[in-house]
Design an enzyme around this catalytic site. Structure first.
Site, PDB file in Angstrom:
ATOM      1  N   GLU A  80      -7.900   5.081   4.110  1.00 26.81           N
ATOM      2  CA  GLU A  80      -6.727   5.936   3.912  1.00 26.81           C
ATOM      3  C   GLU A  80      -7.021   7.407   4.236  1.00 26.81           C
ATOM      4  OE1 GLU A  80      -3.916   4.703   3.435  1.00 26.81           O
ATOM      5  OE2 GLU A  80      -4.382   2.670   2.751  1.00 26.81           O
ATOM      6  N   ARG A  90       7.967  -0.317  -6.378  1.00 23.04           N
ATOM      7  CA  ARG A  90       8.949  -1.361  -6.026  1.00 23.04           C
ATOM      8  C   ARG A  90       9.038  -2.414  -7.114  1.00 23.04           C
ATOM      9  NH1 ARG A  90       7.651  -4.720  -1.876  1.00 23.04           N
ATOM     10  NH2 ARG A  90       5.640  -3.737  -1.572  1.00 23.04           N
ATOM     11  N   CYS A 143      -2.216   2.704  -6.274  1.00 21.37           N
ATOM     12  CA  CYS A 143      -3.346   3.124  -5.431  1.00 21.37           C
ATOM     13  C   CYS A 143      -3.172   4.549  -4.925  1.00 21.37           C
ATOM     14  CB  CYS A 143      -3.522   2.169  -4.257  1.00 21.37           C
ATOM     15  SG  CYS A 143      -4.189   0.577  -4.778  1.00 21.37           S
ATOM     16  N   HIS A 162      -8.311   0.539   1.307  1.00 20.47           N
ATOM     17  CA  HIS A 162      -7.552  -0.659   0.950  1.00 20.47           C
ATOM     18  C   HIS A 162      -8.165  -1.878   1.646  1.00 20.47           C
ATOM     19  CE1 HIS A 162      -3.627   1.216  -0.602  1.00 20.47           C
ATOM     20  NE2 HIS A 162      -3.895   0.251  -1.434  1.00 20.47           N
TER      21      HIS A 162
HETATM   22  N1  PCA Z   1      -3.323  -2.235  -4.984  1.00 20.41           N
HETATM   23  C1  PCA Z   1      -2.131  -1.570  -5.442  1.00 20.41           C
HETATM   24  C2  PCA Z   1      -2.454  -1.083  -6.820  1.00 20.41           C
HETATM   25  C3  PCA Z   1      -3.690  -1.795  -7.229  1.00 20.41           C
HETATM   26  C4  PCA Z   1      -4.209  -2.403  -6.001  1.00 20.41           C
HETATM   27  O1  PCA Z   1      -5.284  -3.003  -5.890  1.00 20.41           O
HETATM   28  C5  PCA Z   1      -1.645  -0.489  -4.481  1.00 20.41           C
HETATM   29  O2  PCA Z   1      -1.888  -0.600  -3.263  1.00 20.41           O
HETATM   30  O3  PCA Z   1      -1.041   0.469  -4.908  1.00 20.41           O
END
Ligand code: PCA
Length: 210
Positions: A80, A90, A143, A162
């Site tokens: 990111e 959501r 996140c 991610h």
């Molecule tokens: N993914 C979610 C929150 C926790 C996770 O592992 C997100 O992308 O916000």
């Protein structure tokens, strides 16, 4: 000895595992490029996730912090670039909270950029045969909330990665890309190593699609 904080999330959204924690926990106690890795679990809850992160930052004072989350349905490992000052869920988090169009930090700046060497990490992952891109949005769920709060605190190198679903999850999400746990662990190990050893990030193509 340098210190690295690696955080993963608990499962959410009906899943029984979260690749971020499954991968991060495997690196707990490992020494990477002369630094000790501390893996910590964050709740998938607005507010509480940042409270726990700040407790760990206070306790460990890490030189590098990489928060990791699951982005099921993404086609690769997403390094990111940016966190925005928006909570816009959501669906409810694991405590039933569902903020809509609220700031992460009242009167905070609109966004923060990752201070990890994101292009070097993407290039390094690809060289090892792991699909990765720079992502321009960490979403607006927990996140992004954690990434924003992490960067708002300042301090040394920090950012967010991610991971896609694990194969056992993808079985229930037809068509979704997945990555084996060993590859997730290898990806995080490399991201930690490059974050410790690289200076300023390289200017190079990152296969940006999001
Ligand atoms: N993914 C979610 C929150 C926790 C996770 O592992 C997100 O992308 O916000």
């Amino acid at each position: 000895m340098k210190t690295v904080l690696l955080t993963g999330f608990e499962p959410f959204g009906g899943e029984t595992v979260n690749p971020s924690w499954e991968a991060a926990r495997q690196l707990d106690g490992e020494t990477i490029a002369g630094a000790r890795v501390h893996a910590r679990l964050l709740p998938c809850v607005f507010g509480a996730a940042l409270d726990e992160l700040y407790r760990q930052l206070d306790a460990l004072r890490p030189d590098v912090t990489i928060a990791v989350g699951q982005a099921g349905g993404r086609p690769d490992i997403a390094v990111e670039r940016v966190a925005i000052n928006v909570d816009d869920a959501r669906f409810p988090d694991n405590a039933g909270r569902q903020p809509i169009d609220e700031p992460v930090v009242a009167n905070g700046p609109a966004a923060y950029f990752s201070t990890l060497p994101i292009k070097a990490i993407v290039a390094g992952l690809r060289e090892r045969g792991l699909p990765a891109t720079v992502s321009q949005s960490a979403g607006t769920f927990v996140c992004n909330h954690v990434m924003y709060g992490l960067l708002h605190r300042g301090g040394p190198r920090a950012g967010f990665i991610h991971l896609p679903f694990l194969p056992e999850q993808a079985i229930r999400h037809p068509g979704a890309f997945s990555l084996k746990l060993d590859d997730c662990v290898a990806a995080l190990r490399l991201a930690v190593e490059l974050s410790l050893t690289r200076g300023k990030d390289e200017k190079r193509e990152g296969g940006t699609i999001h």
